[in-house]
Motif scaffolding. Structure first.
Motif, PDB file in Angstrom:
ATOM      1  N   GLY A 100      40.815  49.578  43.062  1.00  0.00           N
ATOM      2  CA  GLY A 100      40.781  48.997  41.719  1.00  0.00           C
ATOM      3  C   GLY A 100      39.331  48.848  41.271  1.00  0.00           C
ATOM      4  N   SER A 101      39.150  48.708  39.970  1.00  0.00           N
ATOM      5  CA  SER A 101      37.777  48.502  39.487  1.00  0.00           C
ATOM      6  C   SER A 101      37.260  47.151  39.953  1.00  0.00           C
ATOM      7  CB  SER A 101      37.721  48.592  37.961  1.00  0.00           C
ATOM      8  OG  SER A 101      38.327  47.464  37.391  1.00  0.00           O
ATOM      9  N   SER A 102      38.155  46.237  40.286  1.00  0.00           N
ATOM     10  CA  SER A 102      37.739  44.890  40.709  1.00  0.00           C
ATOM     11  C   SER A 102      36.761  44.976  41.873  1.00  0.00           C
ATOM     12  CB  SER A 102      38.959  44.058  41.100  1.00  0.00           C
ATOM     13  OG  SER A 102      39.824  43.937  39.991  1.00  0.00           O
ATOM     14  N   PHE A 105      33.308  46.213  40.735  1.00  0.00           N
ATOM     15  CA  PHE A 105      32.400  45.149  40.257  1.00  0.00           C
ATOM     16  C   PHE A 105      31.752  44.429  41.427  1.00  0.00           C
ATOM     17  CE2 PHE A 105      35.280  45.575  36.638  1.00  0.00           C
ATOM     18  CZ  PHE A 105      34.331  45.918  35.691  1.00  0.00           C
ATOM     19  N   TYR A 126      36.397  39.220  29.854  1.00  0.00           N
ATOM     20  CA  TYR A 126      37.311  39.268  31.006  1.00  0.00           C
ATOM     21  C   TYR A 126      36.883  38.205  32.029  1.00  0.00           C
ATOM     22  CZ  TYR A 126      39.654  41.421  35.063  1.00  0.00           C
ATOM     23  OH  TYR A 126      40.416  41.664  36.168  1.00  0.00           O
ATOM     24  N   TYR A 129      34.856  38.650  35.617  1.00  0.00           N
ATOM     25  CA  TYR A 129      33.412  38.927  35.729  1.00  0.00           C
ATOM     26  C   TYR A 129      32.693  37.638  36.101  1.00  0.00           C
ATOM     27  CZ  TYR A 129      34.224  42.805  32.311  1.00  0.00           C
ATOM     28  OH  TYR A 129      34.663  43.904  31.626  1.00  0.00           O
ATOM     29  N   ASP A 204      31.763  48.580  31.767  1.00  0.00           N
ATOM     30  CA  ASP A 204      33.168  48.602  32.175  1.00  0.00           C
ATOM     31  C   ASP A 204      33.905  49.531  31.214  1.00  0.00           C
ATOM     32  OD1 ASP A 204      35.811  48.160  32.663  1.00  0.00           O
ATOM     33  OD2 ASP A 204      35.672  45.972  32.743  1.00  0.00           O
ATOM     34  N   ILE A 206      36.988  50.712  31.778  1.00  0.00           N
ATOM     35  CA  ILE A 206      38.359  50.749  32.291  1.00  0.00           C
ATOM     36  C   ILE A 206      39.405  50.997  31.198  1.00  0.00           C
ATOM     37  CG2 ILE A 206      38.436  48.221  32.344  1.00  0.00           C
ATOM     38  CD1 ILE A 206      40.383  48.256  34.534  1.00  0.00           C
ATOM     39  N   TYR A 207      39.052  50.657  29.926  1.00  0.00           N
ATOM     40  CA  TYR A 207      40.018  50.919  28.849  1.00  0.00           C
ATOM     41  C   TYR A 207      39.732  52.231  28.128  1.00  0.00           C
ATOM     42  CZ  TYR A 207      41.902  46.331  29.737  1.00  0.00           C
ATOM     43  OH  TYR A 207      42.503  45.253  30.350  1.00  0.00           O
ATOM     44  N   SER A 231      38.865  52.893  36.265  1.00  0.00           N
ATOM     45  CA  SER A 231      40.049  52.586  37.074  1.00  0.00           C
ATOM     46  C   SER A 231      41.237  53.449  36.672  1.00  0.00           C
ATOM     47  CB  SER A 231      40.401  51.112  36.845  1.00  0.00           C
ATOM     48  OG  SER A 231      41.591  50.770  37.472  1.00  0.00           O
ATOM     49  N   TYR A 319      45.299  44.710  23.363  1.00  0.00           N
ATOM     50  CA  TYR A 319      45.352  43.261  23.153  1.00  0.00           C
ATOM     51  C   TYR A 319      45.086  42.888  21.709  1.00  0.00           C
ATOM     52  CZ  TYR A 319      44.390  43.592  28.166  1.00  0.00           C
ATOM     53  OH  TYR A 319      44.435  43.921  29.496  1.00  0.00           O
TER      54      TYR A 319
END
Ligand code: PLP
Length: 392
Positions: A100-102, A105, A126, A129, A204, A206-207, A231, A319
């Motif tokens: 995961g990107s988690s 980071f 987010y 972070y 980031d 990721i989107y 991700s 979102y």
């Protein structure tokens, strides 16, 4: 006798996950909940990905540890993706496949910064972070983004803030929770500013892929010093598979590799084999983006106006970040989210997860679910809200 537990390293909770736990309890007791709380696609990855995983599971070669940076075929395929998607050349040896990107980071923070270093982040932003930085002894420096400025923070404000410039900066585009998408010119400007000022930039992305008005470029086009994190969780619909990647500049590769070896050894091999097929069906993935756009428009049209104050532009991700101040003089997004979950059966995330100062006035609604769910959520909230307002 009280045993030792840290008193300095208390990571704040991630409210979206706490709401998810509450919804699971309601559902386990037979309740019916529409999920607007967590940012995860409701659709599976393309069939080819599932097939690749299934066949990998019966291949004994996938049963062992992966290399710390991930298996070469996947690193090469990710590099090709940069050619296909962004016409940008990336050397596969700068790519680290991560759980995961988690974890990307975590690697970036540990490899680029020392305890006490200051890192600028956007508020609202987010929550992980900030929480992860606090857990690692780093100091988040908030750059407020407000509706009046299109939810974009001013990086130049850091120069006039009367404090030393931060050691690092972390930006997301498209952003969570606002859905703001930076223009390519703005990304270039931030890359150049950070490079010039000696501020280590982490982008980031990721989107990426989830944008409603064209495809933004990657920050890698504009900087050799940027760390880019991405991700398979969002555009590729593989949230629970826990595979992501990060691209590091040459000088960080060695420390990052050592950290990865010691933190998690390597990412799950069968999942990497599945992820390898994820880039083969952009058409399927882009079909989901069309649905998200429709879902966003259903919520914008269908939700009561008082619930939709200042909706952030929402040009990417999935979102809506709405100002609920219209609901009364002392808006409390946690109380509202709880009541809406228990009484209307709609889960969403209170803004305090993303902004500790102003977040009580905001709600984040994820429209990553099905179109039918968006219609039903609008109906439920519309039916419930007048009674809630009368009772309170
Ligand atoms: C902005 C942002 N970055 C990173 C993540 C972490 O994603 P993952 O670890 O699933 O790649 C999320 C998850 O919601 C997110 O919203």
């Amino acid at each position: 006798m009280a045993l030792k537990a840290t008193t300095t390293n208390r990571v704040p909770s991630f409210l979206a996950m706490a709401v998810m736990n509450a919804t699971r309890e309601i559902e386990a007791a037979g309740g019916d909940v529409i999920h607007l709380e967590v940012g995860q696609p409701s659709t599976p990855p393309p069939d080819a990905v599932n097939l690749a995983l299934t066949s990998a599971l019966s291949d004994v070669a996938t049963h062992g540890y992966s290399l710390a940076f991930g298996e070469w075929p996947l690193r090469k395929r990710i590099a090709d993706h940069y050619g296909d998607f962004y016409a940008t050349v990336v050397d596969p040896s700068n790519i680290a496949v991560t759980p995961g990107s988690s974890l990307g980071f975590a690697l970036a923070f540990l490899a680029a910064f020392d305890r006490g270093d200051r890192i600028a982040i956007t508020t609202p932003g987010y929550p992980a972070y900030r929480n992860l930085m606090l857990a690692m002894g780093l100091v988040p420096v908030e750059m407020p983004a407000r509706a009046a400025d299109g939810w974009v923070p001013s990086i130049e404000a850091l120069e006039t803030a009367g404090e030393p410039l931060p050691d690092g900066m972390l930006l997301a585009s498209p952003a969570n929770p606002t859905g703001v998408v930076m223009s390519d010119d703005d990304v270039k400007h931030v890359c150049e500013w950070c490079h010039r000022k000696g501020v280590r930039l982490i982008m980031d992305e990721i989107y990426h892929g989830l944008t409603f008005e064209g495809r933004p470029s990657t920050a890698l086009r504009y900087s050799d010093s940027v760390i880019v994190v991405n991700s398979f969780s969002k555009y590729f619909c593989m949230t629970g598979w826990r595979v992501g990647w990060a691209i590091f500049p040459d000088e960080l590769m060695e420390p990052v590799e050592r950290l990865a070896q010691n933190l998690y050894i390597g990412s799950p091999k069968p999942m990497q084999a599945g992820a390898l097929a994820a880039f083969d069906d952009y058409a399927c993935l882009d079909g989901h983006v069309d649905r998200y756009r429709e879902n966003r428009d259903i919520l914008l049209r269908g939700l009561p106006e008082v619930f939709l104050g200042n909706p952030a532009p929402c040009k990417g991700a999935f979102y809506l970040y709405t100002d609920i101040s219209g609901l009364g003089p002392n808006p409390d997004s946690i109380a509202l989210a709880e009541a809406m979950l228990r009484e209307a059966g709609v889960a969403c995330t209170p803004g305090v997860d993303f902004d500790q100062q102003q977040g009580h006035k905001f709600m984040r609604l994820s429209f990553a679910g099905s179109t039918a769910d968006m219609k039903e959520a609008s109906r439920r909230i519309g039916d419930w809200l007048p009674n809630y307002l009368k009772s309170g």
